[in-house]
Design an enzyme around this catalytic site. Sequence first.
Site, short mmCIF file in Angstrom:
data_model
loop_
_atom_site.label_atom_id
_atom_site.label_comp_id
_atom_site.label_asym_id
_atom_site.label_seq_id
_atom_site.Cartn_x
_atom_site.Cartn_y
_atom_site.Cartn_z
N ARG A 1 10.91 5.45 5.01
CA ARG A 1 11.05 6.91 5.12
C ARG A 1 11.62 7.33 6.47
O ARG A 1 12.40 8.29 6.54
CB ARG A 1 9.70 7.58 4.85
CG ARG A 1 9.33 7.51 3.37
CD ARG A 1 7.87 7.80 3.12
NE ARG A 1 7.48 9.07 3.71
CZ ARG A 1 6.23 9.49 3.80
NH1 ARG A 1 5.24 8.74 3.34
NH2 ARG A 1 5.95 10.65 4.35
N ARG B 1 0.85 -1.20 0.00
CA ARG B 1 0.00 0.00 0.00
C ARG B 1 0.88 1.24 0.00
O ARG B 1 1.06 1.88 1.04
CB ARG B 1 -0.90 -0.01 1.23
CG ARG B 1 -1.95 -1.09 1.14
CD ARG B 1 -2.86 -1.08 2.35
NE ARG B 1 -3.78 -2.21 2.27
CZ ARG B 1 -4.60 -2.55 3.25
NH1 ARG B 1 -4.61 -1.87 4.39
NH2 ARG B 1 -5.41 -3.58 3.11
N ASP C 1 2.15 4.93 -0.18
CA ASP C 1 1.56 6.18 0.29
C ASP C 1 1.37 7.21 -0.81
O ASP C 1 1.94 7.07 -1.89
CB ASP C 1 2.55 6.81 1.29
CG ASP C 1 1.98 6.79 2.68
OD1 ASP C 1 0.78 6.55 2.83
OD2 ASP C 1 2.76 7.02 3.62
#
Lengths: 268, 268
Positions: free
Chosen positions: B220, B71, B73
Amino acid sequence: MRFMHLDILIAGLPRENYHERMRTIRLVVEYDGTDYCGWQIQSNGPSVQAVLEEAIRRLTGENARVRGASRTDSGVHARGQVACFSTGSEIPAERFCQALNSRLPGDVAVREAVEVCSDFDPRREARRKQYSYTIWNHPARPALARRFAWHVKLPLDVSAMEDAAERLVGTRDFASFANAECRTSGVETVRTIDRSVWVHEGARLQYLVEGRSFLYNRVRNIVGTLVDVGSGRFAPADMESILAARDRTAAGQGAPPHGLCLEWIRYG
Amino acid sequence: MRFMHLDILIAGLPRENYHERMRTIRLVVEYDGTDYCGWQIQSNGPSVQAVLEEAIRRLTGENARVRGASRTDSGVHARGQVACFSTGSEIPAERFCQALNSRLPGDVAVREAVEVCSDFDPRREARRKQYSYTIWNHPARPALARRFAWHVKLPLDVSAMEDAAERLVGTRDFASFANAECRTSGVETVRTIDRSVWVHEGARLQYLVEGRSFLYNRVRNIVGTLVDVGSGRFAPADMESILAARDRTAAGQGAPPHGLCLEWIRYG
């Protein structure tokens, strides 16, 4: 009363030594040409030159004319276009980079700014330029590279293209790769190519070509013809007869603009 | 008259063997995530999943649900997202690539399409994934890479970042790099990183990380912390105490989404 008025007027005028202090600033400019009608100011759309001139005007208040080394076409990109302008402002040369970038759209960026002699001519003084042309050679179109690569679906014979590319090195008459405008306006079509190679990794094929000066549209006409070699329309050895013909119709197709990028320009 | 009517009705209905012939198609999907709210269907904007489902609907007439392996972002890109859907259509698997690409927007492209077993689960069956994170480390912002790289102006100590990255390889508790959602919802934070390296050329630094599964936002958060090592806020050896703390506030900043790209996923 009259004197006070005069003082105010003088304060609002350029200082007396303004023109003595005019400097020439040389910029290295990177841009994504997708949304521009090219480098040069045109009536039909936004140009890179116009957005640079607007950023300089907003920064210095001056209507400077920006001169570029290469008139890249609509949709063509640059990693290292070179341009210059004159300014009477006192901004240190190295500060122009940051100051202009904060006033430019995201798809145009100044990478370097240095002071040069006032008679600097970015086009005539260029000693060597490199252009790259990127092809995405895969049955499926690219998404990430869509703005920067020509999608060629049919499999290409890269070694034939490498062979053909090598045959272009040297001082030759490139009239067969020049567009009609060049040929009819008496532009010298004899030019020198110093390097002409393909580099490839996976679906990505990149043509690198270096020389002192390039005829308008020549790189795209060369790339289209090299793709015609890769697809079997021409043999590598046909490059000799194509050059000898001095006729645009002897060469192959033109490649679309979005695969082309002006990589760098060397001076001195 | 009654029989004729019945014949017409049957012709308009799915054939009796329709459900026996349902196939599962696995896609490799590339996308520029800039203009999407992420992979997953959301109410607040366009998603990659939604444009794929719409392209399938236009091609087959079926309202298929597309399941993705990751999934990603909002703003995150993919070169090799894997997704699958079921179809009763007779289109050969290999034709889906071209047929879907002609119905998808330019920033999403299907690279491969193959038939797989009906119980294929793209998320659970993934054996190894690679993400890349690109940084543009230069005082001047990039123009060509602006959609795909985080601009970090201050000079970074790349060898310190390489040292710190190596310390993340192995099976570790990555709670310090997990977002609050993971920690409060009892998600297992012990994961394995198989590869964690920086590659660099000029202003471009790229972090490559490989593992079987990734906590939400972990890449991240790792990249932001490695940049904090590069800027001197942390020493490479601090990675040990950051991991040991099992606390998000012990680690560094999070990196913005647009530098991140899901490169590939391996099955089997």
